[in-house]
Structures are given as C-alpha cells and as structure tokens.
Scaffold this motif. Structure first.
Motif, PDB file in Angstrom:
ATOM      1  N   LEU A 199       0.834  -1.193   0.000  1.00  0.00           N
ATOM      2  CA  LEU A 199       0.000   0.000   0.000  1.00  0.00           C
ATOM      3  C   LEU A 199       0.877   1.254   0.000  1.00  0.00           C
ATOM      4  O   LEU A 199       1.687   1.468   0.899  1.00  0.00           O
ATOM      5  N   CYS A 200       0.697   2.079  -1.027  1.00  0.00           N
ATOM      6  CA  CYS A 200       1.454   3.326  -1.172  1.00  0.00           C
ATOM      7  C   CYS A 200       0.478   4.496  -1.195  1.00  0.00           C
ATOM      8  O   CYS A 200      -0.500   4.480  -1.946  1.00  0.00           O
ATOM      9  N   THR A 201       0.737   5.508  -0.366  1.00  0.00           N
ATOM     10  CA  THR A 201      -0.047   6.729  -0.453  1.00  0.00           C
ATOM     11  C   THR A 201       0.878   7.930  -0.452  1.00  0.00           C
ATOM     12  O   THR A 201       2.066   7.827  -0.114  1.00  0.00           O
ATOM     13  N   LYS A 202       0.305   9.072  -0.836  1.00  0.00           N
ATOM     14  CA  LYS A 202       1.074  10.303  -0.979  1.00  0.00           C
ATOM     15  C   LYS A 202       0.392  11.447  -0.245  1.00  0.00           C
ATOM     16  O   LYS A 202      -0.826  11.467  -0.114  1.00  0.00           O
ATOM     17  N   ALA A 203       1.194  12.401   0.217  1.00  0.00           N
ATOM     18  CA  ALA A 203       0.681  13.604   0.870  1.00  0.00           C
ATOM     19  C   ALA A 203       1.519  14.786   0.420  1.00  0.00           C
ATOM     20  O   ALA A 203       2.586  14.627  -0.171  1.00  0.00           O
ATOM     21  N   GLY A 204       1.025  15.997   0.718  1.00  0.00           N
ATOM     22  CA  GLY A 204       1.786  17.184   0.374  1.00  0.00           C
ATOM     23  C   GLY A 204       1.062  18.161  -0.518  1.00  0.00           C
ATOM     24  O   GLY A 204       1.597  19.220  -0.850  1.00  0.00           O
ATOM     25  N   VAL A 205      -0.161  17.815  -0.917  1.00  0.00           N
ATOM     26  CA  VAL A 205      -1.011  18.734  -1.681  1.00  0.00           C
ATOM     27  C   VAL A 205      -2.273  18.943  -0.863  1.00  0.00           C
ATOM     28  O   VAL A 205      -3.030  18.001  -0.621  1.00  0.00           O
ATOM     29  N   ARG A 206      -2.500  20.176  -0.403  1.00  0.00           N
ATOM     30  CA  ARG A 206      -3.593  20.444   0.518  1.00  0.00           C
ATOM     31  C   ARG A 206      -4.586  21.433  -0.079  1.00  0.00           C
ATOM     32  O   ARG A 206      -4.206  22.348  -0.812  1.00  0.00           O
ATOM     33  N   GLN A 207      -5.863  21.232   0.246  1.00  0.00           N
ATOM     34  CA  GLN A 207      -6.913  22.142  -0.173  1.00  0.00           C
ATOM     35  C   GLN A 207      -7.217  23.106   0.974  1.00  0.00           C
ATOM     36  O   GLN A 207      -7.329  22.692   2.129  1.00  0.00           O
ATOM     37  N   GLY A 208      -7.316  24.383   0.657  1.00  0.00           N
ATOM     38  CA  GLY A 208      -7.616  25.380   1.675  1.00  0.00           C
ATOM     39  C   GLY A 208      -8.469  26.487   1.111  1.00  0.00           C
ATOM     40  O   GLY A 208      -8.909  26.426  -0.054  1.00  0.00           O
ATOM     41  N   PRO A 209      -8.708  27.514   1.902  1.00  0.00           N
ATOM     42  CA  PRO A 209      -9.545  28.634   1.439  1.00  0.00           C
ATOM     43  C   PRO A 209      -9.016  29.285   0.168  1.00  0.00           C
ATOM     44  O   PRO A 209      -9.780  29.789  -0.648  1.00  0.00           O
ATOM     45  N   ASP A 250       2.776   0.781   3.466  1.00  0.00           N
ATOM     46  CA  ASP A 250       4.081   0.195   3.154  1.00  0.00           C
ATOM     47  C   ASP A 250       5.041   1.221   2.573  1.00  0.00           C
ATOM     48  O   ASP A 250       6.259   1.111   2.760  1.00  0.00           O
ATOM     49  N   LEU A 251       4.491   2.215   1.877  1.00  0.00           N
ATOM     50  CA  LEU A 251       5.323   3.242   1.251  1.00  0.00           C
ATOM     51  C   LEU A 251       4.596   4.584   1.330  1.00  0.00           C
ATOM     52  O   LEU A 251       3.441   4.683   0.924  1.00  0.00           O
ATOM     53  N   PHE A 252       5.279   5.574   1.850  1.00  0.00           N
ATOM     54  CA  PHE A 252       4.715   6.918   1.979  1.00  0.00           C
ATOM     55  C   PHE A 252       5.563   7.880   1.162  1.00  0.00           C
ATOM     56  O   PHE A 252       6.787   7.948   1.345  1.00  0.00           O
ATOM     57  N   LEU A 253       4.921   8.618   0.255  1.00  0.00           N
ATOM     58  CA  LEU A 253       5.624   9.526  -0.636  1.00  0.00           C
ATOM     59  C   LEU A 253       5.179  10.963  -0.411  1.00  0.00           C
ATOM     60  O   LEU A 253       4.000  11.220  -0.158  1.00  0.00           O
ATOM     61  N   VAL A 254       6.112  11.897  -0.545  1.00  0.00           N
ATOM     62  CA  VAL A 254       5.775  13.316  -0.618  1.00  0.00           C
ATOM     63  C   VAL A 254       5.399  13.601  -2.063  1.00  0.00           C
ATOM     64  O   VAL A 254       6.182  13.322  -2.984  1.00  0.00           O
ATOM     65  N   ALA A 255       4.219  14.154  -2.282  1.00  0.00           N
ATOM     66  CA  ALA A 255       3.641  14.215  -3.622  1.00  0.00           C
ATOM     67  C   ALA A 255       4.374  15.137  -4.583  1.00  0.00           C
ATOM     68  O   ALA A 255       4.372  14.900  -5.795  1.00  0.00           O
ATOM     69  N   CYS A 256       4.983  16.214  -4.073  1.00  0.00           N
ATOM     70  CA  CYS A 256       5.651  17.170  -4.960  1.00  0.00           C
ATOM     71  C   CYS A 256       6.498  18.123  -4.119  1.00  0.00           C
ATOM     72  O   CYS A 256       6.279  18.254  -2.907  1.00  0.00           O
ATOM     73  N   PRO A 257       7.452  18.795  -4.733  1.00  0.00           N
ATOM     74  CA  PRO A 257       8.288  19.741  -3.982  1.00  0.00           C
ATOM     75  C   PRO A 257       7.459  20.899  -3.426  1.00  0.00           C
ATOM     76  O   PRO A 257       6.481  21.339  -4.047  1.00  0.00           O
TER      77      PRO A 257
END
Length: 318
Positions: free
Chosen positions: A72-82, A111-118
């Motif tokens: 299982l791989c997921t990514k974070a680092g792109v957030r929705q805000g106002p 199993d694998l966690f990635l930062v989605a983008c710089p």
C-alpha cells in the motif's frame, strides 16, 4: 524497489480516478482482478477525489481483499484550503495528512509513503524529518518522493542515510515513451543512491494506447472536462505523434496491442521498479495485465529508443 528490501509487482494499480470516474463497484472489480493476477502495489493519495479514493480502497481492504496481499502506497503534500490548492511538505502538514490517510484506509501503517511534490517554502531538511518520523513512529515502512528533481532527491537520500540509515526507497515520476526527461538526471541519481523508480502515466496519459490516433473517443480522458487538459500536451505534438505511430507499427509487427509494446519498453528500463497503470475500468485493467510477458526484440527496442530520445545537452552531456 531499488536497493531496499521492499518487493513490488512490475505493474502497480493506480487509483487516481476512484471516487470520481471509477465508482466503488468497478474499483472493487479492478482490485480483485489485479490481486488475482499477482499484482501487489496499489498506489493512492490523500488528494485523490478529496480522500474518496482512499475511503473506497480502505473499505475494499476491509471487506474483499486482505490488507497483507497488497503493498500500500499513499502520498501527501497537496492540501486544499480557502485559497485553493497549495503544496505543503511541512512536518505538520505531512504527518497530519498521513494520519488522516491511515484513518480512511483503515490501517495502522502503509508500506510506502511519498511526498507528492516539492514545496518551495518548506526547507527540505524539515520534509526529510517528517519522513524519518513517519518510519520511526511505525506509520510507514518505507518512504520516498514524487515529482522531485534529481538534486533534491539526492539531497534527501543523503540526509536520510546520514541520520539513521532509513534510506530513500522510491522516486515516483512521470515516465513513458512520451516523457523521458527523468533519464537526464533522475535515473543516474537513482542508480547511484539506491531508490527504485515508480513510473506514473506509463502509457503517456493514455495516448500510447493508440486510441487517439484518429479522433477523441467519447468517454475517454481527453473528452472529459476535468482531464482533457491532462491529455492535451501529447495530442497536438508532432514528436508525440511520431512516437505513437512507431509504437503502433511495432505492435502490428509483433501481433500485440500498442499498450503492450509501450509497457514492455518501459519495464525494461534500468532502475524501474514498477509502472503504475491508472485503469479507469476493469476492462482497461485487464487489457494491461498481459503486457508483462512481452520482451521486445532488440531492434524494436532500439527503434523506439531512437524515435523517443530526449534532448540532452549541457551539463548532462559534457
């Protein structure tokens, strides 16, 4: 997966369309078909369908497919805000998103966690500290980066290794016969430092299937309101057209589908660990699963290399 001990299937199952273009019923059929065919890597992200892709996947892992049967791989680092969408690779942002992903997925770790983008604001050292904490706290077994240039990926790998030997397991980037920019610097960096490559859009955003050679089919990504812009760069480009025609010619000669040829070429590239296919329907997925048995003749591989070769110059070639 590169120099790590993580094992993944040659094809990964992407879930970007889940919860939007792919409903829960079709998603379930895709996942079952994938696992029954021997697939293990399932790729998702907190941002996909505002979390609905993870919710659907979590329900399927609870009811239909065993959690231990998938990587299982997921990514974070792109957030929705106002203010709309923004990049956030801060320690607080990444760990909060990871915790929310774990809740949606119904598991205590990925199993694998990635930062989605710089993230142009957060120092890389802080981002790396979040990856380290994600591992040491048990939230993930391995970590990596997505869509990062080679210099920052190399710096992150060095920081992780110097701290406690955790290591950078994976780099995920767009990679196909229509996008070979990673070969300029990312591939050499991966070969030197150890991360394995995960290719997203290995079929050139669907264009390498040949479906757009004559027209834009109704119901395709290029015909949709929210994905047409994603596909457009490869539809009106003479260089891309030449590559698509070369793939189609090779496919005719081998008696295979164009997507088989495109995937076989990619799966033979150095450092590639897995090609993540984002099939929208079960039928599309079944059409890709047979590609792993094709080994291109050397002359075909060389011809595709030539027609798709990326432009190299200073300082990559000196």
């Amino acid at each position: 997966m590169g120099a790590s001990g993580l094992q993944v299937s040659a094809l990964g199952l992407g879930t970007m369309t889940w919860g939007r273009d792919t409903d829960a019923v079709d998603a379930g059929e895709c996942l079952r078909t994938f696992v029954e065919a021997g697939g293990t890597l399932v790729d998702t992200a907190a941002a996909y369908a505002d979390g609905d892709a993870e919710r659907i996947l979590g329900a399927l892992l609870s009811d239909e497919v065993a959690r231990d049967d998938v990587v299982l791989c997921t990514k974070a680092g792109v957030r929705q805000g106002p203010g709309g969408t923004r990049r956030d690779a801060s320690r607080g942002g990444l760990l909060a998103e990871l915790d929310a992903s774990l809740a949606r997925l119904g598991t205590d770790h990925v199993d694998l966690f990635l930062v989605a983008c710089p993230d142009p604001v957060t120092p890389l050292e802080e981002t790396v500290s979040a990856l380290r904490l994600a591992v040491t706290s048990g939230r993930t077994r391995y970590v990596g980066l997505a869509n990062y240039p080679a210099w920052s990926a190399a710096r992150a790998a060095t920081l992780l290794e110097a701290a406690d030997g955790i290591g950078l397991a994976a780099l995920q980037l767009e990679y196909s016969l229509l996008e070979r920019g990673v070969e300029r610097e990312v591939v050499p960096a991966a070969q030197s430092l150890g991360p394995g490559l995960l290719a997203w859009s290995p079929l050139g955003r669907g264009v390498l299937t040949g479906k757009y050679r004559r027209a834009v089919p109704a119901g395709s990504r290029a015909a949709s309101d929210h994905l047409s812009g994603f596909v457009a760069p490869y539809l009106d480009d003479d260089g891309a057209t030449a590559v698509v025609e070369a793939v189609a010619t090779a496919a005719d000669g081998l008696g295979r589908a164009p997507l088989d040829v495109a995937l076989a070429w990619l799966l033979a590239r150095p450092t590639l660990a897995s090609a993540v296919v984002g099939a929208r329907t079960p039928a599309q997925l079944r059409g890709t699963l047979g590609a792993t048995d094709l080994e291109l003749p050397a002359e075909v591989h060389a011809a595709l290399d030539d027609v798709s070769a990326p432009a190299l110059g200073y300082p990559e070639r000196w």
